[in-house]
Design an enzyme around this catalytic site. Sequence first.
Site, short mmCIF file in Angstrom:
data_model
loop_
_atom_site.label_atom_id
_atom_site.label_comp_id
_atom_site.label_asym_id
_atom_site.label_seq_id
_atom_site.Cartn_x
_atom_site.Cartn_y
_atom_site.Cartn_z
N SER A 98 0.78 -1.43 -0.58
CA SER A 98 0.23 0.05 0.02
C SER A 98 0.93 1.37 -0.27
O SER A 98 1.77 1.64 -1.08
CB SER A 98 -0.75 -0.12 0.77
N HIS A 123 -2.32 -1.20 -4.96
CA HIS A 123 -3.83 -1.12 -4.43
C HIS A 123 -3.92 0.39 -4.41
O HIS A 123 -3.21 1.41 -4.01
CB HIS A 123 -4.02 -2.15 -3.29
#
Length: 194
Positions: A98, A123
């Site tokens: 992330s 993501h």
Amino acid sequence: MNLVPIVVEQTNRGERAYDIYSRLLKDRIIFLGGPIDDNTANLIIAQMLFLEAEDPEKDIQFYINSPGGVVTAGMAIYDTMQYVRSPVATICIGQAASMASLLLAAGAKGKRYSLPYARILIHQPLGGVQGQATDIEIHAKEILRMRQFLNEILSRHTGQPIEKIARDTERDYFMSAQEAKEYGIIDEVYDVRK
């Protein structure tokens, strides 16, 4: 309980004890080992600013083993990495997921590394909000804006087209160290320190 090892060093004035992170800082090493939040970000930023003040020409080594975390805290670290004159080398150990994967990619070109069995995850940003419909709409617009600028940053550092980044971050996209190298997130996979 959070235990921090102590390192004892011999000097010409006798013994000196350091917590391990302070000792690593003497060698211009910063370690991110956990979720990114405001407190963690403030500590990392303070260390980067200190090391830049000590010697702006010398590299800072930023080791990352993190599941990611709060986007605004991560962006504060990112902005500082770009702001300081010292080149920031990034090294992934374990995982950079992330927000942490964006920090990994944001290291100085040619100085972004990963150990062979680390994993990298990109993501879109996550968020949750409740309240009045108007407030939810405001937050939805903000998270979409955030997704756009995070994709732009990742595109700039990896060399991937923004359309590919947008597609790949639509869902969790896991990569091995070698795949992250091919993607442009890192420059080299290291087995042994050189």
